[in-house]
Design an enzyme around this catalytic site. Structure first.
Site, PDB file in Angstrom:
ATOM      1  N   HIS A 124     -49.950  27.931   4.466  1.00  0.00           N
ATOM      2  CA  HIS A 124     -49.060  27.138   4.325  1.00  0.00           C
ATOM      3  C   HIS A 124     -49.236  26.381   3.382  1.00  0.00           C
ATOM      4  O   HIS A 124     -49.575  26.279   2.963  1.00  0.00           O
ATOM      5  CB  HIS A 124     -48.959  26.582   5.228  1.00  0.00           C
ATOM      6  CG  HIS A 124     -48.936  26.870   7.417  1.00  0.00           C
ATOM      7  ND1 HIS A 124     -48.438  25.868   8.461  1.00  0.00           N
ATOM      8  CD2 HIS A 124     -49.071  28.471   7.351  1.00  0.00           C
ATOM      9  CE1 HIS A 124     -48.861  27.272   9.389  1.00  0.00           C
ATOM     10  NE2 HIS A 124     -48.632  28.649   8.961  1.00  0.00           N
ATOM     11  N   ARG A 149     -47.227  30.683   3.301  1.00  0.00           N
ATOM     12  CA  ARG A 149     -45.793  30.933   4.070  1.00  0.00           C
ATOM     13  C   ARG A 149     -44.655  29.237   3.270  1.00  0.00           C
ATOM     14  O   ARG A 149     -45.654  28.326   3.362  1.00  0.00           O
ATOM     15  CB  ARG A 149     -46.105  30.799   5.678  1.00  0.00           C
ATOM     16  CG  ARG A 149     -44.714  30.034   6.036  1.00  0.00           C
ATOM     17  CD  ARG A 149     -44.784  30.067   7.791  1.00  0.00           C
ATOM     18  NE  ARG A 149     -45.200  28.199   7.519  1.00  0.00           N
ATOM     19  CZ  ARG A 149     -44.823  27.228   8.768  1.00  0.00           C
ATOM     20  NH1 ARG A 149     -44.020  27.827   9.751  1.00  0.00           N
ATOM     21  NH2 ARG A 149     -44.516  26.455   8.799  1.00  0.00           N
ATOM     22  N   TYR A 161     -38.444  20.801   9.866  1.00  0.00           N
ATOM     23  CA  TYR A 161     -39.790  21.509  10.208  1.00  0.00           C
ATOM     24  C   TYR A 161     -40.992  22.477   9.892  1.00  0.00           C
ATOM     25  O   TYR A 161     -40.025  22.920   8.494  1.00  0.00           O
ATOM     26  CB  TYR A 161     -39.329  22.891  11.320  1.00  0.00           C
ATOM     27  CG  TYR A 161     -39.121  23.713  10.734  1.00  0.00           C
ATOM     28  CD1 TYR A 161     -37.079  23.561  10.729  1.00  0.00           C
ATOM     29  CD2 TYR A 161     -39.789  24.941  10.510  1.00  0.00           C
ATOM     30  CE1 TYR A 161     -36.827  25.089  10.268  1.00  0.00           C
ATOM     31  CE2 TYR A 161     -39.125  25.797   9.903  1.00  0.00           C
ATOM     32  CZ  TYR A 161     -37.585  25.464   9.991  1.00  0.00           C
ATOM     33  OH  TYR A 161     -36.584  27.131   9.297  1.00  0.00           O
ATOM     34  N   ASP A 213     -40.343  31.209   7.569  1.00  0.00           N
ATOM     35  CA  ASP A 213     -39.835  30.917   9.611  1.00  0.00           C
ATOM     36  C   ASP A 213     -39.065  29.662   9.009  1.00  0.00           C
ATOM     37  O   ASP A 213     -38.776  28.994   8.833  1.00  0.00           O
ATOM     38  CB  ASP A 213     -41.519  29.802   8.937  1.00  0.00           C
ATOM     39  CG  ASP A 213     -41.989  30.158  10.826  1.00  0.00           C
ATOM     40  OD1 ASP A 213     -40.265  30.296  11.859  1.00  0.00           O
ATOM     41  OD2 ASP A 213     -42.361  29.633  11.548  1.00  0.00           O
ATOM     42  N   HIS A 215     -38.279  29.415  11.836  1.00  0.00           N
ATOM     43  CA  HIS A 215     -37.605  28.331  13.474  1.00  0.00           C
ATOM     44  C   HIS A 215     -36.589  28.398  13.852  1.00  0.00           C
ATOM     45  O   HIS A 215     -36.463  27.267  14.752  1.00  0.00           O
ATOM     46  CB  HIS A 215     -37.886  26.660  12.759  1.00  0.00           C
ATOM     47  CG  HIS A 215     -39.793  26.684  13.424  1.00  0.00           C
ATOM     48  ND1 HIS A 215     -39.612  25.624  14.679  1.00  0.00           N
ATOM     49  CD2 HIS A 215     -40.561  27.112  13.442  1.00  0.00           C
ATOM     50  CE1 HIS A 215     -41.013  25.550  14.898  1.00  0.00           C
ATOM     51  NE2 HIS A 215     -41.762  26.097  13.742  1.00  0.00           N
ATOM     52  N   GLU A 239     -39.729  34.904   9.332  1.00  0.00           N
ATOM     53  CA  GLU A 239     -40.323  34.695  10.801  1.00  0.00           C
ATOM     54  C   GLU A 239     -39.122  34.301  11.604  1.00  0.00           C
ATOM     55  O   GLU A 239     -38.533  32.724  11.628  1.00  0.00           O
ATOM     56  CB  GLU A 239     -41.276  33.816  10.720  1.00  0.00           C
ATOM     57  CG  GLU A 239     -42.672  33.702  12.135  1.00  0.00           C
ATOM     58  CD  GLU A 239     -43.322  32.116  11.657  1.00  0.00           C
ATOM     59  OE1 GLU A 239     -44.436  33.215  10.878  1.00  0.00           O
ATOM     60  OE2 GLU A 239     -44.017  31.792  12.881  1.00  0.00           O
ATOM     61  N   GLU A 265     -43.928  34.227  18.718  1.00  0.00           N
ATOM     62  CA  GLU A 265     -45.177  33.484  18.861  1.00  0.00           C
ATOM     63  C   GLU A 265     -45.461  32.927  20.357  1.00  0.00           C
ATOM     64  O   GLU A 265     -46.080  32.386  20.914  1.00  0.00           O
ATOM     65  CB  GLU A 265     -45.547  32.838  17.548  1.00  0.00           C
ATOM     66  CG  GLU A 265     -43.983  31.916  17.452  1.00  0.00           C
ATOM     67  CD  GLU A 265     -44.664  30.708  16.091  1.00  0.00           C
ATOM     68  OE1 GLU A 265     -45.057  31.580  15.451  1.00  0.00           O
ATOM     69  OE2 GLU A 265     -44.168  30.097  16.314  1.00  0.00           O
ATOM     70  N   ARG A 286     -46.209  38.602  16.784  1.00  0.00           N
ATOM     71  CA  ARG A 286     -46.506  37.082  17.125  1.00  0.00           C
ATOM     72  C   ARG A 286     -47.441  36.563  17.477  1.00  0.00           C
ATOM     73  O   ARG A 286     -47.877  35.577  17.375  1.00  0.00           O
ATOM     74  CB  ARG A 286     -45.929  36.202  16.275  1.00  0.00           C
ATOM     75  CG  ARG A 286     -45.087  36.172  15.099  1.00  0.00           C
ATOM     76  CD  ARG A 286     -46.129  36.402  13.411  1.00  0.00           C
ATOM     77  NE  ARG A 286     -45.978  34.901  13.400  1.00  0.00           N
ATOM     78  CZ  ARG A 286     -46.820  33.982  13.010  1.00  0.00           C
ATOM     79  NH1 ARG A 286     -47.374  35.172  12.630  1.00  0.00           N
ATOM     80  NH2 ARG A 286     -46.647  32.596  13.203  1.00  0.00           N
ATOM     81  N   ASP A 319     -52.707  23.859  16.071  1.00  0.00           N
ATOM     82  CA  ASP A 319     -52.221  23.609  17.743  1.00  0.00           C
ATOM     83  C   ASP A 319     -52.688  24.425  18.738  1.00  0.00           C
ATOM     84  O   ASP A 319     -52.873  24.410  19.643  1.00  0.00           O
ATOM     85  CB  ASP A 319     -51.095  23.183  17.870  1.00  0.00           C
ATOM     86  CG  ASP A 319     -49.958  24.059  17.800  1.00  0.00           C
ATOM     87  OD1 ASP A 319     -49.911  25.121  17.681  1.00  0.00           O
ATOM     88  OD2 ASP A 319     -48.847  24.480  18.255  1.00  0.00           O
ATOM     89  N   GLU A 342     -52.414  34.050  10.388  1.00  0.00           N
ATOM     90  CA  GLU A 342     -52.089  32.426   9.708  1.00  0.00           C
ATOM     91  C   GLU A 342     -53.215  32.051  10.810  1.00  0.00           C
ATOM     92  O   GLU A 342     -54.321  31.941  11.197  1.00  0.00           O
ATOM     93  CB  GLU A 342     -51.173  32.268  11.523  1.00  0.00           C
ATOM     94  CG  GLU A 342     -51.010  31.125  11.270  1.00  0.00           C
ATOM     95  CD  GLU A 342     -49.449  30.396  11.466  1.00  0.00           C
ATOM     96  OE1 GLU A 342     -49.367  31.233  13.066  1.00  0.00           O
ATOM     97  OE2 GLU A 342     -48.649  29.732  10.931  1.00  0.00           O
ATOM     98  N   TRP A 405     -35.647  24.149  19.293  1.00  0.00           N
ATOM     99  CA  TRP A 405     -36.662  23.929  17.964  1.00  0.00           C
ATOM    100  C   TRP A 405     -37.530  25.130  17.346  1.00  0.00           C
ATOM    101  O   TRP A 405     -38.336  25.433  16.670  1.00  0.00           O
ATOM    102  CB  TRP A 405     -37.869  22.829  18.986  1.00  0.00           C
ATOM    103  CG  TRP A 405     -39.303  22.989  17.555  1.00  0.00           C
ATOM    104  CD1 TRP A 405     -40.184  23.250  18.518  1.00  0.00           C
ATOM    105  CD2 TRP A 405     -39.183  22.081  17.076  1.00  0.00           C
ATOM    106  NE1 TRP A 405     -41.431  22.746  16.972  1.00  0.00           N
ATOM    107  CE2 TRP A 405     -40.012  22.094  15.737  1.00  0.00           C
ATOM    108  CE3 TRP A 405     -38.496  21.108  16.057  1.00  0.00           C
ATOM    109  CZ2 TRP A 405     -40.670  21.251  14.833  1.00  0.00           C
ATOM    110  CZ3 TRP A 405     -38.594  20.654  15.136  1.00  0.00           C
ATOM    111  CH2 TRP A 405     -39.885  20.589  13.997  1.00  0.00           C
TER     112      TRP A 405
HETATM  113 MG    MG Z   1     -44.056  30.232  13.093  1.00  0.00          MG
END
Ligand code: MG
Length: 405
Positions: A124, A149, A161, A213, A215, A239, A265, A286, A319, A342, A405
């Protein structure tokens, strides 16, 4: 041959951020580790494992990975969802770890062996404005990354974000009683994003892979407009351009742009993404290994994707723990249609608790050849970092209504 599970223990630790880890022990002394982290809802998975699965995992045959998966999934009646699937994923990872250790082989060998020499990774870069973003991209490029990214600020907003401000940690899980609230302005984002991404491409030249991304912030019309506006930037992917539930509406986006799309994801099973794959509404799937039921299930998602020329590209932020990242790398090394992993790194204290044997070199990752998944956990160190309640932020539009989100 049987190998009985004699202990199932859940460890919740917070070395910089919260992680839930499952430890399974067998009657011949093997230990298997599984990641069970669902950002912002960690204790729900810990309870699912501790209160509902651990009592009957004890005594089961650790060798029967597929049977255990089917038992936990089909046998539960209440299926799917991130909490259930992360709990099943943690058990699955721990059992693959045990099987690898029993065979004295890295898990990728048990999955058919290496289908590639190394796994391409992206990281990132973030900056509020263009100079800050370019500095971040160049730093990543100097570290050897071939894919980055890029996320940036939006005029008129004070937080977005995925964007660091000053020395604040990136995509922080806000600690406290509830989520931090942020504002969102779709019109301002759509005015700004094409120029920013074009300027980054102009500055870095044609070779560096750029990813972006969105989001889940756009509707299909807005997403199609953005895709068209970004054609010349030659993104590796765009993304989560829309909320992930609206699968059939991706047809609108596909009809208007050839920008490659990555989604999934927040999906937990092959049934959540089958339309996206079989209609080829996306280019990259993802699904994170732990959030979609572990190696046993995600390899089936990737097998379906292979038939439709969709590539695996799992979610892998900080995370989810190094155990999940390692599982992703074993599967990635052994899977032909695996594109990229990633890899955003971890808070410093994570290395005190988790000891991974994967390695990074020149833009690529390799899971290593340690038996099993190749990540050991220091339980004494884990105890030094007790759980702290934390949440991802919540976004609101300028009029105060809640935004995805
Ligand atoms: Mg993402």
């Amino acid at each position: 041959m049987t190998r009985k599970i004699v202990d199932a223990r859940v460890i919740v630790t917070s070395p910089g951020r919260n992680y839930v880890t499952l430890k399974l022990t067998t009657d011949d002394g093997l230990i298997g580790w599984g990641d069970a982290t669902v950002n912002g809802r960690e204790l729900a998975v810990a309870s699912y494992l501790r209160d509902h699965l651990a009592p009957f995992l004890i005594g089961r045959d650790a060798e029967r990975i597929e049977d255990t998966w089917q038992y936990l999934y089909r046998g539960a009646y209440w299926r799917r969802g991130p909490v259930t699937m992360a709990a099943i994923g943690a058990v699955d990872l721990a059992l693959w770890d045990i099987k690898g250790k029993a065979a004295d082989m890295p898990v990728y060998q048990l999955l058919g062996g290496a289908a590639r020499d190394r796994v391409l990774t992206y990281t990132h870069a973030t900056g509020w404005d263009l100079p800050e973003l370019l500095e971040s991209v160049n730093k990543r490029r100097d570290e050897g990354f071939r894919a980055v990214r890029v996320q940036f600020g939006v005029p008129g907003l004070d937080k977005v974000y995925g964007v660091t401000r000053g020395s604040a940690s990136y995509e922080p899980a806000g600690r406290g009683v509830g989520p931090v609230e942020e504002q969102w302005d779709t019109a301002a984002y759509l005015r700004h994003a094409p120029d920013m991404l074009a300027a980054v491409r102009e500055a870095v030249g044609p070779e560096l892979h750029l990813l972006h991304d969105v989001h889940h912030r756009l509707n299909p019309t807005e997403a199609a407009r953005l895709g068209k506006a970004l054609e010349a930037v030659n993104l590796f992917w765009l993304e989560d351009v829309m909320p992930a539930e609206n699968q059939q509406l991706l047809r609108t986006v596909r009809a208007h742009t050839t920008v490659p799309l990555a989604i999934g994801e927040v999906f937990n099973t092959v049934w959540d993404c089958q339309q996206l794959i079989t209609e080829r509404l996306i280019d990259y799937i993802r699904t994170a290994i732990v959030h979609a039921g572990g190696i046993s299930h995600v390899r089936k998602i990737f097998a379906l994707a292979e038939i439709f020329q969709v590539m695996g590209a799992p979610h892998g932020p900080s995370d989810v723990s190094p155990i999940n990242l390692s599982a992703s790398l074993h599967l990635g090394l052994a899977t032909t249609n695996f594109a990229i992993q990633e890899f955003m790194g971890y808070p410093e204290q994570v290395s005190e608790v988790f000891r991974p044997s994967y390695t990074y070199d020149d833009g690529y990752l390799h899971p290593g050849d340690a038996p099993g998944l190749g990540v050991e956990v220091d339980e004494a160190a884990a105890e030094r970092f007790p759980y702290e309640r934390a949440y991802l932020p919540v976004a609101r539009n300028l009029d105060g209504s809640v935004k995805d989100w």
